[in-house]
Design an enzyme around this catalytic site. Structure first.
Site, PDB file in Angstrom:
ATOM      1  N   TYR A  49       0.823  -1.213   0.000  1.00 55.41           N
ATOM      2  CA  TYR A  49       0.000   0.000   0.000  1.00 55.41           C
ATOM      3  C   TYR A  49       0.858   1.265   0.000  1.00 55.41           C
ATOM      4  O   TYR A  49       0.588   2.216  -0.739  1.00 55.41           O
ATOM      5  CB  TYR A  49      -0.943   0.001   1.210  1.00 55.41           C
ATOM      6  N   PRO A 102       0.100  14.435   4.190  1.00 53.06           N
ATOM      7  CA  PRO A 102      -0.921  13.537   4.748  1.00 53.06           C
ATOM      8  C   PRO A 102      -0.766  12.120   4.208  1.00 53.06           C
ATOM      9  O   PRO A 102      -0.675  11.918   3.000  1.00 53.06           O
ATOM     10  CB  PRO A 102      -2.240  14.164   4.271  1.00 53.06           C
ATOM     11  N   GLY A 104      -2.602   8.459   4.653  1.00 52.22           N
ATOM     12  CA  GLY A 104      -3.795   7.839   5.227  1.00 52.22           C
ATOM     13  C   GLY A 104      -3.550   6.641   6.122  1.00 52.22           C
ATOM     14  O   GLY A 104      -4.248   6.464   7.096  1.00 52.22           O
ATOM     15  N   SER A 133      -4.193  13.371   7.778  1.00 52.54           N
ATOM     16  CA  SER A 133      -5.176  12.879   6.806  1.00 52.54           C
ATOM     17  C   SER A 133      -6.548  12.740   7.458  1.00 52.54           C
ATOM     18  O   SER A 133      -6.670  12.583   8.672  1.00 52.54           O
ATOM     19  CB  SER A 133      -4.708  11.516   6.284  1.00 52.54           C
ATOM     20  N   TYR A 157     -10.680  14.796   2.588  1.00 54.25           N
ATOM     21  CA  TYR A 157     -11.238  14.224   1.368  1.00 54.25           C
ATOM     22  C   TYR A 157     -12.678  14.672   1.323  1.00 54.25           C
ATOM     23  O   TYR A 157     -13.442  14.358   2.240  1.00 54.25           O
ATOM     24  CB  TYR A 157     -11.160  12.693   1.406  1.00 54.25           C
ATOM     25  N   THR A 183      -7.935  17.712  -0.688  1.00 55.45           N
ATOM     26  CA  THR A 183      -7.257  16.944  -1.741  1.00 55.45           C
ATOM     27  C   THR A 183      -8.209  16.709  -2.907  1.00 55.45           C
ATOM     28  O   THR A 183      -9.322  16.218  -2.723  1.00 55.45           O
ATOM     29  CB  THR A 183      -6.752  15.608  -1.162  1.00 55.45           C
ATOM     30  N   ARG A 192      -4.025   0.630  -8.982  1.00 56.57           N
ATOM     31  CA  ARG A 192      -2.791   0.321  -8.258  1.00 56.57           C
ATOM     32  C   ARG A 192      -2.518  -1.186  -8.300  1.00 56.57           C
ATOM     33  O   ARG A 192      -3.001  -1.950  -7.442  1.00 56.57           O
ATOM     34  CB  ARG A 192      -2.899   0.791  -6.804  1.00 56.57           C
ATOM     35  N   LYS A 265      -5.022  20.599  -2.818  1.00 51.08           N
ATOM     36  CA  LYS A 265      -3.907  19.673  -3.074  1.00 51.08           C
ATOM     37  C   LYS A 265      -4.157  18.884  -4.358  1.00 51.08           C
ATOM     38  O   LYS A 265      -5.258  18.354  -4.556  1.00 51.08           O
ATOM     39  CB  LYS A 265      -3.759  18.704  -1.899  1.00 51.08           C
ATOM     40  N   HIS A 289       0.346  13.343  -5.982  1.00 49.30           N
ATOM     41  CA  HIS A 289       0.003  12.275  -5.045  1.00 49.30           C
ATOM     42  C   HIS A 289       1.073  11.180  -5.062  1.00 49.30           C
ATOM     43  O   HIS A 289       0.786   9.998  -4.887  1.00 49.30           O
ATOM     44  CB  HIS A 289      -1.371  11.692  -5.397  1.00 49.30           C
ATOM     45  N   VAL A 322      10.210  13.688  -3.133  1.00 47.61           N
ATOM     46  CA  VAL A 322      11.288  14.264  -2.313  1.00 47.61           C
ATOM     47  C   VAL A 322      11.905  13.154  -1.457  1.00 47.61           C
ATOM     48  O   VAL A 322      11.218  12.548  -0.625  1.00 47.61           O
ATOM     49  CB  VAL A 322      10.746  15.412  -1.432  1.00 47.61           C
ATOM     50  N   GLY A 342       6.761  12.757   2.115  1.00 47.76           N
ATOM     51  CA  GLY A 342       5.780  11.680   2.136  1.00 47.76           C
ATOM     52  C   GLY A 342       6.381  10.368   2.612  1.00 47.76           C
ATOM     53  O   GLY A 342       6.692  10.187   3.794  1.00 47.76           O
ATOM     54  N   ARG A 343       6.613   9.459   1.667  1.00 48.48           N
ATOM     55  CA  ARG A 343       7.035   8.103   2.042  1.00 48.48           C
ATOM     56  C   ARG A 343       8.248   8.043   2.978  1.00 48.48           C
ATOM     57  O   ARG A 343       8.289   7.162   3.851  1.00 48.48           O
ATOM     58  CB  ARG A 343       7.291   7.291   0.777  1.00 48.48           C
TER      59      ARG A 343
HETATM   60  C1  LIG Z   1       0.534   5.376   1.927  1.00 52.95           C
HETATM   61  C2  LIG Z   1       0.129   6.734   1.459  1.00 52.95           C
HETATM   62  C3  LIG Z   1      -1.104   7.242   1.857  1.00 52.95           C
HETATM   63  C4  LIG Z   1      -1.490   8.512   1.456  1.00 52.95           C
HETATM   64  N1  LIG Z   1      -2.655   9.037   1.941  1.00 52.95           N
HETATM   65  C5  LIG Z   1      -2.994  10.293   1.615  1.00 52.95           C
HETATM   66  C6  LIG Z   1      -4.124  10.898   2.199  1.00 52.95           C
HETATM   67  O1  LIG Z   1      -4.803  10.326   3.039  1.00 52.95           O
HETATM   68  N2  LIG Z   1      -4.448  12.148   1.787  1.00 52.95           N
HETATM   69  C7  LIG Z   1      -3.711  12.840   0.848  1.00 52.95           C
HETATM   70  O2  LIG Z   1      -4.048  13.965   0.503  1.00 52.95           O
HETATM   71  N3  LIG Z   1      -2.596  12.297   0.328  1.00 52.95           N
HETATM   72  C8  LIG Z   1      -2.219  11.057   0.686  1.00 52.95           C
HETATM   73  N4  LIG Z   1      -1.071  10.522   0.183  1.00 52.95           N
HETATM   74  C9  LIG Z   1      -0.233  11.336  -0.724  1.00 52.95           C
HETATM   75  C10 LIG Z   1       0.807  12.147   0.073  1.00 52.95           C
HETATM   76  O3  LIG Z   1       0.197  13.191   0.775  1.00 52.95           O
HETATM   77  C11 LIG Z   1       1.845  12.765  -0.862  1.00 52.95           C
HETATM   78  O4  LIG Z   1       1.198  13.516  -1.867  1.00 52.95           O
HETATM   79  C12 LIG Z   1       2.752  11.717  -1.509  1.00 52.95           C
HETATM   80  O5  LIG Z   1       3.146  10.752  -0.545  1.00 52.95           O
HETATM   81  C13 LIG Z   1       3.985  12.366  -2.113  1.00 52.95           C
HETATM   82  O6  LIG Z   1       4.733  11.435  -2.810  1.00 52.95           O
HETATM   83  P1  LIG Z   1       6.075  10.749  -2.225  1.00 52.95           P
HETATM   84  O7  LIG Z   1       5.716  10.107  -0.939  1.00 52.95           O
HETATM   85  O8  LIG Z   1       6.451   9.746  -3.254  1.00 52.95           O
HETATM   86  O9  LIG Z   1       7.082  11.841  -2.067  1.00 52.95           O
HETATM   87  C14 LIG Z   1      -0.652   9.264   0.593  1.00 52.95           C
HETATM   88  C15 LIG Z   1       0.591   8.758   0.215  1.00 52.95           C
HETATM   89  C16 LIG Z   1       0.989   7.510   0.643  1.00 52.95           C
HETATM   90  C17 LIG Z   1       2.357   6.997   0.255  1.00 52.95           C
HETATM   91  C1  LIG Z   2      -9.028   6.669  -0.923  1.00 51.98           C
HETATM   92  C2  LIG Z   2      -7.669   7.254  -0.747  1.00 51.98           C
HETATM   93  C3  LIG Z   2      -6.868   6.633   0.301  1.00 51.98           C
HETATM   94  C4  LIG Z   2      -5.652   7.346   0.788  1.00 51.98           C
HETATM   95  C5  LIG Z   2      -4.721   7.876  -0.222  1.00 51.98           C
HETATM   96  O1  LIG Z   2      -4.722   9.027  -0.496  1.00 51.98           O
HETATM   97  C6  LIG Z   2      -3.753   7.044  -0.876  1.00 51.98           C
HETATM   98  O2  LIG Z   2      -3.717   5.842  -0.650  1.00 51.98           O
HETATM   99  O3  LIG Z   2      -2.965   7.579  -1.675  1.00 51.98           O
END
Ligand SMILES: Cc1cc2nc3c(=O)[nH]c(=O)nc-3n(C[C@H](O)[C@H](O)[C@H](O)COP(=O)(O)O)c2cc1C
Ligand SMILES: CCCCC(=O)C(=O)O
Length: 392
Positions: A49, A102, A104, A133, A157, A183, A192, A265, A289, A322, A342-343
């Site tokens: 995930y 954020p 999730g 989130s 969301y 977002t 995915r 976003k 994202h 980043v 993020g990650r």
């Molecule tokens: C596991 C996971 C869950 C995410 N959940 C959300 C979320 O709940 N809301 C949201 O706006 N973005 C979510 N994102 C996107 C992140 O906010 C961000 O845009 C993204 O991680 C950036 O990319 P990078 O991690 O590769 O740098 C999620 C990203 C990941 C990896």
């Molecule tokens: C329904 C979206 C779930 C969280 C999210 O933003 C993600 O997994 O990237």
């Protein structure tokens, strides 16, 4: 002039002297090692995930490699002995230009399943604001209670039912969040393959929905409370989470949700940025994202400069790809007001809990700060496109 922020590069010395300074010597210093070790630690469905992206993950990977097109041009003897990485975002004085994007399922990246609270504590310790989130494990009030002096942002969301959106935003305001991020790039879930292969969507198992389930307006939609039938509640959540019909005609309503600073976003096109700002939105969050939503997209960093220009001076937060200090420096030079991680912090959390996140942030900041020191850009104001050389 006295600088308010420390030289973050000093973390290097602390690490070299770790026997004396108490720095965790078991935590990695590169993203590659961070990722590999976190993947070996986390359960396979969470790895899928967090690490997974849309399609063949071209966009996700290109988000990172696109930074290589740019090089920071070294300048000598400019007097960069002290650096200042502080920023002002919506009137908030922040010690660093970083934010925690954020995520999730961040709750599930912690061994105790409460990674949202650990992230919020890391935000308090580091002064790096968390954008919490909608899909946290713990209710947003409990997350906000950990922030200490560090401001926090709430990410929404936009649900089908506006009353649910209004409830979340008013709860976030009451809990002391200092800004709202809506977002827009997840009105539908992306394709995915890693998760499809495993039949894996954590939220459908009822994971990471406690914040949602704690919402009194959402609960009125459930035949039985989630405590009695979590599966049924998760299915109602899935059908209600996002309104795919949301469009520019709804901008005034989005704006009316809050008087707090409001960001959108997922904006990557200059016309969208302009439209948002003209419609009274306070800031743009330029992101694809992390390539999790649409494959075939352009690396987000390539789109940042035109978005910044169109935003006409309004703050632009950037994320997607980043992984190191150089990426932070380049995003700032290309006009970002702040850069969201993020990650990397999800992996820091998996390996070291709150300390792991703080270590990742300190490492990123140290790398950025030392680059600014060595290449002669002592403040963020010194970072502009002239600091970068673009390879053909
Ligand atoms: C596991 C996971 C869950 C995410 N959940 C959300 C979320 O709940 N809301 C949201 O706006 N973005 C979510 N994102 C996107 C992140 O906010 C961000 O845009 C993204 O991680 C950036 O990319 P990078 O991690 O590769 O740098 C999620 C990203 C990941 C990896
Ligand atoms: C329904 C979206 C779930 C969280 C999210 O933003 C993600 O997994 O990237």
């Amino acid at each position: 002039m006295e600088h308010e922020t420390p030289n973050y590069g000093d973390y290097q010395l602390e690490v070299y002297l770790r026997g004396l300074t108490g720095v965790r010597e078991d935590l990695p210093f590169t993203f590659a090692e961070l990722e590999a070790r976190a993947h070996a630690t986390l359960p396979p469905d969470i790895v899928s995930y967090v690490a997974g992206g849309a399609g063949n993950e071209y966009t996700q990977n290109a988000n990172v490699t696109a930074f290589d097109r740019w090089g920071v041009i070294p300048r000598m003897l400019v007097g960069a002995a002290r650096r200042d990485l502080s920023i002002n975002l919506f009137g908030m004085a922040l010690p660093t230009p970083l934010l925690l994007a954020p995520i999730g399922v961040i709750g599930l990246c912690a061994q105790d399943g409460h990674g949202d609270l650990a992230t919020a504590r890391a935000a308090a310790t580091s002064g790096v604001p968390m954008i919490a989130s909608t899909l946290t494990v713990d209710p947003l009030e409990e997350v906000a209670a950990q922030f200490g002096e560090t401001p926090g942002f709430f990410q929404l969301y936009n649900p089908k039912d506006r009353a649910v959106a209004e409830s979340f935003v008013s709860r976030a305001e009451a809990a002391g969040f200092k800004g709202i991020v809506v977002t827009l790039d997840t009105l539908q879930l992306g394709w995915r393959p890693r998760d499809l292969k495993l039949g894996n969507f954590p939220q459908l198992k009822g994971h990471c929905l406690a914040n949602y389930f704690s919402d009194p307006v959402f609960r009125t939609k459930l035949a039985k409370p989630p405590e009695e039938d979590v599966r049924a509640a998760a299915l109602v959540w899935a059908s209600e989470l996002s309104d795919p019909t949301l469009n520019w005609n709804d901008l005034a309503w989005l704006r009316s949700l809050t008087k707090l600073p409001l960001l959108l976003k997922g904006i990557c096109h200059p016309e969208d940025a302009k439209r948002a700002i003209d419609g009274g939105i306070d800031g743009i969050y330029c992101s694809n994202h992390g390539g999790r939503q649409a494959n075939g997209g352009i690396p987000a960093i390539d789109l940042l400069p035109t978005v910044v220009e169109a935003a006409g001076g309004a703050p632009v937060v950037f994320d997607s790809g980043v992984r190191g200090g150089e990426h932070i420096v380049k995003a700032l030079a290309l006009g970002a007001s702040a850069v969201a991680i993020g990650r990397p912090y999800a992996y820091g959390l998996a390996l070291g809990g709150e300390d792991g996140i703080v270590h990742v942030l300190r490492s990123l900041l140290a790398e950025a700060d030392l680059l600014m020191a060595i290449d002669g850009y002592p403040t963020i104001a010194d970072l502009n496109p002239d600091a970068l050389h673009a390879r053909a």
